[in-house]
Design an enzyme around this catalytic site. Structure first.
Site, PDB file in Angstrom:
ATOM      1  N   SER A 209       0.851  -1.186   0.000  1.00 43.73           N
ATOM      2  CA  SER A 209       0.000   0.000   0.000  1.00 43.73           C
ATOM      3  C   SER A 209       0.893   1.244   0.000  1.00 43.73           C
ATOM      4  CB  SER A 209      -0.926  -0.024   1.225  1.00 43.73           C
ATOM      5  OG  SER A 209      -1.922   0.962   1.104  1.00 43.73           O
ATOM      6  N   ASN A 210       0.354   2.393   0.329  1.00 41.73           N
ATOM      7  CA  ASN A 210       1.157   3.613   0.403  1.00 41.73           C
ATOM      8  C   ASN A 210       0.634   4.508   1.515  1.00 41.73           C
ATOM      9  OD1 ASN A 210      -0.952   5.412  -0.715  1.00 41.73           O
ATOM     10  ND2 ASN A 210      -0.671   4.095  -2.509  1.00 41.73           N
ATOM     11  N   ARG A 211       1.251   5.676   1.685  1.00 43.74           N
ATOM     12  CA  ARG A 211       0.982   6.496   2.869  1.00 43.74           C
ATOM     13  C   ARG A 211      -0.226   7.420   2.729  1.00 43.74           C
ATOM     14  NH1 ARG A 211       5.999   9.833   3.639  1.00 43.74           N
ATOM     15  NH2 ARG A 211       4.648  10.864   5.149  1.00 43.74           N
ATOM     16  N   ALA A 276      -4.382   7.630  -4.229  1.00 44.93           N
ATOM     17  CA  ALA A 276      -3.021   7.184  -4.556  1.00 44.93           C
ATOM     18  C   ALA A 276      -3.122   5.692  -4.864  1.00 44.93           C
ATOM     19  CB  ALA A 276      -2.086   7.436  -3.388  1.00 44.93           C
TER      20      ALA A 276
END
Ligand code: CTP
Length: 406
Positions: A209-211, A276
């Site tokens: 995943s991402n932030r 995102a």
């Protein structure tokens, strides 16, 4: 949100949820509003006037024929002076009286006397809310421009579960804010917003995943709702509560986000892709948990679908906005993305700077449009950035010659 300088009448009727009106009153006062509380006779069986009097710092009104006050005249004066009238909780009885113009006590008389916007927040047993008589009264009130909030689903005072709970205080405040908010320049628009990260599973317990926190996308959804739009918010997993009033579509993977976006695309007039999206996913998602004691682990990744490109290929007249998260050469990279994805507006932000971008409450962005325009915005809270993006969309669309709208 501030309610400084606003005069609010808070009507409270005889529901077990009357005690929650005390919390609502406290928040209204904390936000700076002057609040006059009107209790029905039955409301006083649940919570006494002294509590409301103490928290509002004003006399509580209930008896139209009180010889101690000039209540009959006072209601006319109050009705003319207030900016909004909120009835919370509102019983089925209050809805019926309001729908039929009955004015047999202070509150219902005020409802007829005021020109101010009215917000009614029902709370009752689920079976009562579902009753056709109540539904018809709600429809009548709404057709007259009265705001009627939907009750929440959950456990009710009867011990049964159903739709009938008083909505959360934040949802009531948000609806009040919208009622008082003068800008309705997105009414008639249907805005599709994506937010948050996506999660690409590796096995049943792990994912890529991402932030992304979803804050920017949620701010866009909230700002669009406040300006009168209908909003669909397609969001990857975040810790945020979606803004009340948005159609919320929670998704996990990029593929799920793609499906939800393509499903809602045809009815949208504006598409804003703040999500995102993970660019890659593990090629194989293992059905069982991978064991950790291996010497080394090599993973093969496969690209996820580029949702924005697909939107562009399938869209009609929708105005499409993308976000470019960059760590260097921000404007050049964002311009390249704008052109390769063939969208109308790109919101570029430098995610390498702390205090803005991912997870932060503020953002600082540059708006690049496909007609060559570049606008650098100062650092501001994400809700303000959201409003600036919406302003820009409206301005560009107004300039767009009809033949450019594909
Ligand atoms: N986006 C998308 N689908 C993807 C990847 C990105 O729809 N699979 C959208 C994002 O929602 C955003 C825009 O494309 O609006 C730009 O996303 P970004 O991650 O900055 O760009 P990428 O195209 O992924 O390019 P890169 O990661 O190489 O910078």
């Amino acid at each position: 949100m501030t309610l400084k300088g606003k005069e609010i009448i808070l009507g409270v009727t005889g529901s077990i949820a009357a005690y929650k009106a005390v919390y609502l009153l406290r928040e209204l006062v904390r936000l700076g509003a002057g609040v006059s509380v009107v209790l029905t006779e039955h409301a006083q069986k649940f919570v006494g006037p002294l509590t409301f009097r103490t928290l509002s710092g004003r006399p509580v009104l209930s008896d139209l024929f009180d010889p101690q006050t000039d209540a009959a005249v006072e209601h006319v004066e109050l009705a003319a002076r207030c900016h909004a009238l909120v009835v919370a909780p509102a019983t089925a009885n209050l809805l019926a009286k309001a729908a039929h113009g009955i004015a047999d006590d202070f509150l219902t008389t005020l409802l007829l006397a005021t020109q101010a916007p009215v917000l009614v927040v029902p709370a009752m047993d689920g079976a009562m809310w579902d009753h056709p008589a109540v539904a018809a009264n709600v429809a009548t009130l709404r057709s007259r421009g009265v705001g009627v909030l939907e009750p929440d689903l959950g456990e009710l005072a009867s011990g049964l579960a159903g739709k009938g709970r008083l909505p959360e205080i934040d949802a009531i405040l948000e609806a009040l804010h919208r009622l008082l908010s003068p800008v309705r320049d997105l009414s008639g628009e249907r805005v599709l917003v994506t937010a948050g990260p996506t999660r690409e599973p590796l096995d049943p317990v792990r994912y890529f995943s991402n932030r992304s926190s979803g804050k920017m996308g949620n701010a866009l959804a909230l700002a669009a709702l406040r300006r009168g739009a209908e909003v669909v918010l397609v969001s990857g997993p975040t810790s945020l509560t979606p803004p009340p009033g948005a159609v919320f579509v929670p998704v996990g993977t990029a593929e799920e986000m793609r499906e939800a976006v393509l499903q809602h695309l045809p009815s949208a007039t504006i598409v804003i892709k703040a999500a995102a999206v993970a660019d890659y996913r593990p090629k194989e998602s293992n059905a069982v948990k991978l064991k950790s004691k291996q010497e080394g682990l090599t993973l093969t990744l496969a690209p996820t679908p580029d949702i924005l490109k697909e939107v562009e290929a399938r869209k009609g007249e929708q105005f499409v906005v993308g976000f470019a998260a960059e760590t260097h050469d921000v404007k050049r990279n964002a311009r390249e993305k704008l052109e390769s994805k063939r969208i109308d507006l790109m919101v570029a932000n430098d995610v390498s700077q702390s205090g803005i971008g991912f997870e932060a409450d503020d953002n600082q962005v540059t708006l690049l449009d496909r007609w060559g325009g570049v606008i650098d915005l100062p650092r501001m809270p994400k809700l303000q950035v959201a409003n600036a993006v919406l302003d820009r969309i409206l301005a560009l669309r107004a300039q767009m010659p009809a033949n450019v709208r594909r």
